[in-house]
Design an enzyme around this catalytic site. Structure first.
Site, PDB file in Angstrom:
ATOM      1  N   GLU A 503       0.866  -1.176   0.000  1.00  0.00           N
ATOM      2  CA  GLU A 503       0.000   0.000   0.000  1.00  0.00           C
ATOM      3  C   GLU A 503       0.905   1.230   0.000  1.00  0.00           C
ATOM      4  O   GLU A 503       1.546   1.513  -0.983  1.00  0.00           O
ATOM      5  CB  GLU A 503      -0.917  -0.071   1.219  1.00  0.00           C
ATOM      6  CG  GLU A 503      -2.024   0.954   1.249  1.00  0.00           C
ATOM      7  CD  GLU A 503      -2.761   0.914   2.567  1.00  0.00           C
ATOM      8  OE1 GLU A 503      -3.992   1.070   2.556  1.00  0.00           O
ATOM      9  OE2 GLU A 503      -2.111   0.744   3.618  1.00  0.00           O
ATOM     10  N   GLU A 509      -9.988   2.506   0.010  1.00  0.00           N
ATOM     11  CA  GLU A 509     -10.876   2.442   1.168  1.00  0.00           C
ATOM     12  C   GLU A 509     -11.271   3.822   1.689  1.00  0.00           C
ATOM     13  O   GLU A 509     -12.314   3.979   2.325  1.00  0.00           O
ATOM     14  CB  GLU A 509     -10.236   1.618   2.291  1.00  0.00           C
ATOM     15  CG  GLU A 509      -9.002   2.202   2.917  1.00  0.00           C
ATOM     16  CD  GLU A 509      -7.720   1.855   2.190  1.00  0.00           C
ATOM     17  OE1 GLU A 509      -6.637   2.068   2.772  1.00  0.00           O
ATOM     18  OE2 GLU A 509      -7.795   1.364   1.044  1.00  0.00           O
TER      19      GLU A 509
END
Length: 706
Positions: A503, A509
């Site tokens: 990430e 998200e």
């Protein structure tokens, strides 16, 4: 694997201690980039960089401060120098391309202090056609056996007030929106976008790397580091008045130094990518080339893949990570009062396996399968909470793996540590052995929260070592790591190819729950030229239900559906998630066809156009089939441009399926408007792409049989 290696080494400078002011230099193989090194009258080491005879980096000094020792900042003379040329072609076991050319000219400068204790320091420069890398070497010496570095002073003195794309120099996360300002306008504290969950720490007016800049006349620069091992992560402190960047290492509350190393050792490479245009930044291999060759050997046990999983539903609030256990006499216990919202059930995971097996998807990620989620974040006593081998009562790992094997689908393990690193370290052998027993080769790790032990930061030397040690430990069990809340990628995937993705940015998200409404349309056109230059990104694309009012009325994905498809090509990772809920894909089989078809492992990558923060178009050729896939994305502005398909094979026809924004598509007003068209292409074809605001185009370009 074919290697072509040419090595020519020659001693080109030798001088006595009294012969100060002797200059060393190197030129890139094509002659465009030149690096000059010298020491000042006071014995301060410095370097300059020119491109096409124009100064890019002006006089920039180099040095260190130490705890309980005199700084390395002056009184040096050049004792010796040597140079060599290196030219090899190596192959990525997986990646954006197969063959990688590693061609550079190198010089190593040996320095010694003129005054007692006459310590030694080497500086090595590698000069490529698309940039430079340099690092410090602390050679073995009687005068010095160990250093405790309190600061590294590596300067980058710029000659122009560049347009700069940056995030704050946060010591804990990279999950910030990018700011776009002049270099002189950077104020990392004022512009920071804090994430309350992560409790971030930004101590200086500094930026994290990669930081990318665009000059008034088209010069593009990106500053980063390569081969970050047993050292602290580097941020860049900004002097906006003097247009200067200087290294600022991540520290620790537990030590009054930032790096502690025994000699001999070398630092990570400090890197500057230098190109005429934005597209060449993406195709540069400078970062991976500055890393050592593969030390793991055969890693064919890892297969690049697409995956689905129990993930997005938790971010939407449809289900939860925790099962609902209660603490009884110090033990998490099923009291029969489970809340019934647990996502990682055997039944639910089998549903994902069935869907994946039908649709050319080889993996299923399962988050929330193991005990500990009831107290995973926000608790000071969370050390020891997670158990990485014990499942919740409603999840049968043996049965799920058996069922997946029957269907040809591999389970992707999930290890959320809640940043309790010692708990994870103690359990790693057992956790990886469990994976090995079940033939599970991929794990997504997570480090949400403030690091335990207290006083350490995500990007300091302690955590750099933890992340790297985890990769090495996992390799022994044939496990590949996809790290979240990670240290930034620095090309170590070349040395440890089980470092597959991570990430390290503000991901998908945030669209589900961020108070600011999620990532703006400009976010990914910036990411492609900043964070993606460092390495693969697990961004989790493919959200079809753009406005999920049934779950979150105040949030949405700020792109069109066509852009969500294009991201499978634009944002590179060898593991790509079809992130949305199964029911949303089943309701939209036509656009889902692109996710079924698109590759994940590439023979060749072509960047067809792009401007940082505005738009980018990338075409990639799949290794196994030779088919091509194209993705194009834009910011909040609509775009039209012509694409030339001369990269396709000669005398070959292709069937191209085009997934494009509908005529009235808009990232907010009408994000689902999508047109699908099929045409025939050859390498003489051209095509005009029309992208809506926040939109995109995705294409599968499949060879026709002759």
């Amino acid at each position: 694997m074919k290697y072509i290696i040419v090595l020519m080494a020659a001693l080109f400078l030798s001088c006595n201690a009294s012969e100060e002011q002797r200059e060393t230099r190197a030129v890139s193989p094509n002659g465009t980039i030149k690096v000059n090194f010298d020491v000042s009258e006071a014995g301060q080491p410095y370097y300059t960089v020119t491109r096409n005879d124009k100064v890019v980096i002006d006089t920039s000094y180099l040095g260190f401060e130490f705890k309980n020792a005199t700084a390395f900042d002056k009184n040096f003379s050049v004792k010796n120098s040597e140079s060599k040329t290196h030219n090899e072609t190596w192959q990525m076991p997986w990646g954006e391309q197969l063959d990688v050319v590693n061609h550079y000219n190198e010089f190593r400068v040996m320095l010694q202090e003129n005054v007692a204790p006459k310590r030694l320091l080497n500086i090595v420069f590698k000069v490529y056609d698309d940039g430079i890398g340099f690092r410090y070497e602390f050679p073995e010496q009687e005068q010095l056996s160990e250093v405790e570095i309190t600061e590294e002073h590596t300067q980058f003195n710029l000659t122009e007030d560049y347009k700069t794309f940056w995030i704050p120099g946060d010591w804990d996360i990279y999950e910030h929106l990018y700011s776009t300002t002049k270099l002189s306008e950077i104020n990392a504290i004022a512009y920071s976008n804090h994430v309350n969950l992560a409790q971030t720490y930004i101590p200086e007016n500094a930026v994290n790397t990669p930081v990318t800049m665009v000059g008034n006349y088209g010069l593009h620069l990106s500053f980063h580091e390569a081969a970050l091992v047993d050292y602290s992560g580097m941020t860049l402190k900004v002097d906006p008045d003097n247009l200067n960047l200087e290294s600022h290492l991540v520290g620790s509350k537990n030590n009054d130094y930032k790096v502690k190393r025994a000699l001999p050792f070398h630092t990570p490479w400090r890197t500057i990518q230098i190109t005429d245009n934005a597209s060449d930044l993406i195709t540069s291999n400078l970062i991976v080339n500055l890393n050592e060759s593969n030390v793991l050997g055969d890693v064919s046990w890892f297969k690049p893949m697409k995956y689905t999983g129990v993930w997005w539903e938790m971010h939407l609030g449809k289900s939860s990570w925790d099962y609902g256990l209660e603490m009884v006499d110090g033990t998490w216990t099923d009291t029969g009062k489970a809340h019934g919202r647990h996502g990682a059930t055997t039944e639910n995971v089998k549903r994902f396996i069935d869907f994946s097996a039908k649709n050319n998807i080889k993996g299923v990620l399962v988050e929330g399968w193991n005990t500990g989620w009831e107290r995973w974040i926000g608790f000071e006593d969370r050390e020891g909470v997670f158990d990485f081998v014990t499942t919740y009562p409603d999840y049968d790992l043996d049965e799920v793996v058996r069922y997946g094997n029957e269907k040809g689908v591999e389970i992707i393990m999930h290890h959320e540590t809640s940043a309790a690193t010692e708990t994870y370290t103690k359990q790693q052998d057992a956790a990886f052995a469990l994976m090995q027993k079940h033939g599970i080769h991929t794990v997504k790790t997570g480090y949400v929260g403030k690091i335990l032990p207290k006083g350490e930061y995500h990007h300091g030397q302690y955590m750099v070592n933890h992340y790297n040690n985890t990769v090495e430990k996992a390799a022994k069990y044939e496990v590949a790591i996809n790290a979240h809340e990670p240290i930034k990628p620095t090309g170590l995937r070349r040395t440890y190819p089980n470092t597959i993705s991570r990430e390290g940015l503000r991901g998908q998200e945030f669209n589900a729950w961020a108070d600011d409404g999620g990532n703006p349309p400009e976010h990914l056109p910036i990411v492609a030229f900043t964070r993606m230059l460092a390495g693969p990104i697990d961004f989790t694309p493919g959200i079809f239900n753009i406005k999920f009012d049934e779950f979150k009325k105040d949030n949405q994905v700020n792109t069109t559906l066509a852009q969500q498809l294009a991201l499978y090509v634009v944002i590179y990772s060898p593991v790509q998630m079809a992130a949305d809920l199964v029911e949303h894909y089943e309701a939209n089989p036509e656009p889902f066809q692109f996710i079924m078809d698109v590759g994940v492992d590439w023979q060749t990558t072509k960047v067809l156009n792009g401007e940082v923060g505005e738009y980018v178009t990338i075409a990639r050729q799949e290794r196994e089939t030779g088919n091509w896939f194209l993705g194009s994305i834009t910011d909040e502005n609509s775009r039209s441009f012509e694409v030339d398909f001369s990269f396709l094979d000669d005398n070959q026809e292709y069937t191209a399926t085009i997934y494009k924004d509908g005529q009235d598509a808009h990232w907010d007003k009408n994000p689902l408007a999508l047109d699908i068209e099929t045409i025939t292409l050859t390498n003489t074809s051209t095509l005009t792409l029309n992208l809506a605001e926040g939109g995109g185009v995705a294409m599968s370009i499949i060879k026709n049989n002759k």
